[in-house]
Motif scaffolding. Structure first.
Motif, PDB file in Angstrom:
ATOM      1  N   TYR A 114       7.098   0.883 -10.081  1.00  0.00           N
ATOM      2  CA  TYR A 114       6.257   1.556  -9.091  1.00  0.00           C
ATOM      3  C   TYR A 114       6.726   3.009  -8.962  1.00  0.00           C
ATOM      4  N   SER A 158      -0.011   3.788  -8.299  1.00  0.00           N
ATOM      5  CA  SER A 158      -0.190   2.907  -9.448  1.00  0.00           C
ATOM      6  C   SER A 158      -1.599   3.067  -9.997  1.00  0.00           C
ATOM      7  N   GLU A 163      -2.462  -3.055  -7.208  1.00  0.00           N
ATOM      8  CA  GLU A 163      -1.177  -2.616  -6.675  1.00  0.00           C
ATOM      9  C   GLU A 163      -1.342  -1.389  -5.780  1.00  0.00           C
TER      10      GLU A 163
END
Length: 359
Positions: A114, A158, A163
């Motif tokens: 991430y 992302s 996400e």
């Protein structure tokens, strides 16, 4: 002989109706195929991140229902060929005012996947938010999940909509929230050539789990099959509706132009010429309808992509392969829809057509 373009201009109202019918049908096929493909693509990309092999609970139909013991991670990491093992807990919960949000409990070694925009990765009692949901929730400092308050430690960006519109927390906090140890393991390998041997070893060692290559899992995943089948069924319905619309309108066009076809037959033009003429007219409409439907679909997908209410979960892309498939479908729709009325027009007795005229 009237050229196809002149014939279309002469029957503007019915030409417009055929064009609208085809445009709506083609746009529907574009959108349902692109959105279904987008959902599969986003979830597949999430699983493929750091995952050459995926391990789930044996016999489950959906990864959200999977529960496997994460204490075995250390033993799997020691197996030959394993580079790294990360664990994920997949869940969903309401985050006021949003009715449902994807929640991802991740082992610390997966946090690097991430890309942080601000703040830090979450510690115990903390979460980090995707940039989409962070803006949707008006940049909160805390959020509540299942009556428990979590501090927002950071924000990540992302390219995967699931996400970017979701919440990421530590594996322990997610375990307490969803009452499970882990949903899936994602195993990165040093050598992809050893994946089959490692899968056999894991499946032989742990009877409650099931290991597959990530590509194999995605190919066999029931939820993806359901999405694809649903997309194909709706696309087929749009295709049939388009054909029926063209048949109906072309039948009226043929009825209005009986005198024209009668004269064409009486001066010696063959049935093939009449059929070719009608097919050419519809093909021109189909090409214009395809171009307009493509533009409209791209605009709608862009709007959906940035709509706050969808949280980035609904996303779609019109790939070159999809565009070619829909182009073939559009041409087929035009030709099949026109063929029956064209054959009918070409077989009526010329004298009968002249006597009836346009009546």
């Amino acid at each position: 002989m009237i050229t196809p373009l002149k014939a279309l201009r002469k029957n503007r109202f019915k030409t417009a109706l055929i064009f609208i019918s085809m445009t709506v049908s083609i746009a529907a096929i574009f959108l349902i195929s692109a959105i279904a493909g987008g959902v599969v693509s986003m979830y597949s990309s999430m699983l493929k991140t750091d995952g050459d092999i995926i391990v789930t609970q044996k016999g489950i139909a959906d990864t959200f229902f999977s529960d496997i013991n994460r204490s075995v991670i250390g033993k799997i990491e020691k197996m030959e060929g394993v580079k790294e093992v990360s664990a994920l807990i997949l869940g969903a919960a309401p985050v006021d005012p949003l009715p449902i949000v994807g929640i991802y409990g991740a082992s610390e070694n997966r946090f690097k996947s991430y890309a942080l925009k601000q703040g830090a990765y979450p510690a115990s009692g903390e979460v980090m938010l995707g940039s989409k949901i962070y803006e949707t929730l008006k940049r909160p400092e805390t959020i509540s999940l299942s009556k428990k308050t979590f501090r927002v430690s950071g924000v990540f960006k992302s390219r995967i909509g699931f996400e970017d519109g979701g919440v990421v927390m530590g594996l322990s906090d997610a375990g307490e929230l969803f009452h499970k140890s882990a949903s899936i393991f994602l195993i990165a390998l040093n050598d992809l050539g050893k994946s089959d041997a490692l899968i056999d070893q894991i499946n032989a060692t742990y009877s409650e789990t099931e290991a597959k290559t990530t590509d194999g899992f995605i190919e066999q995943y029931n939820q993806f099959k359901i999405i694809k089948t649903s997309s194909d069924v709706i696309g087929a319905m749009a295709f049939l509706m388009g054909i029926l619309g063209i048949v109906s309108m072309m039948s009226m066009v043929v009825n209005d132009r009986k005198a024209e076809f009668g004269i064409m037959r009486s001066v010696g033009l063959s049935s093939r010429v009449i059929i070719f003429k009608l097919l050419s007219e519809t093909l021109i409409i189909a090409l214009v309808a395809f171009a307009v439907a493509y533009g409209v679909s791209e605009a709608v997908l862009e709007m959906i992509k940035h709509a706050d209410k969808f949280q980035g979960y609904i996303n779609g892309e019109i790939t070159a392969v999809l565009a070619i498939k829909v182009f073939i479908v559009s041409v087929s729709m035009a030709l099949f829809g026109t063929l029956l009325p064209a054959i009918y027009a070409s077989r009526i007795d010329p004298m009968s057509l002249i006597q009836r005229g346009g009546a």
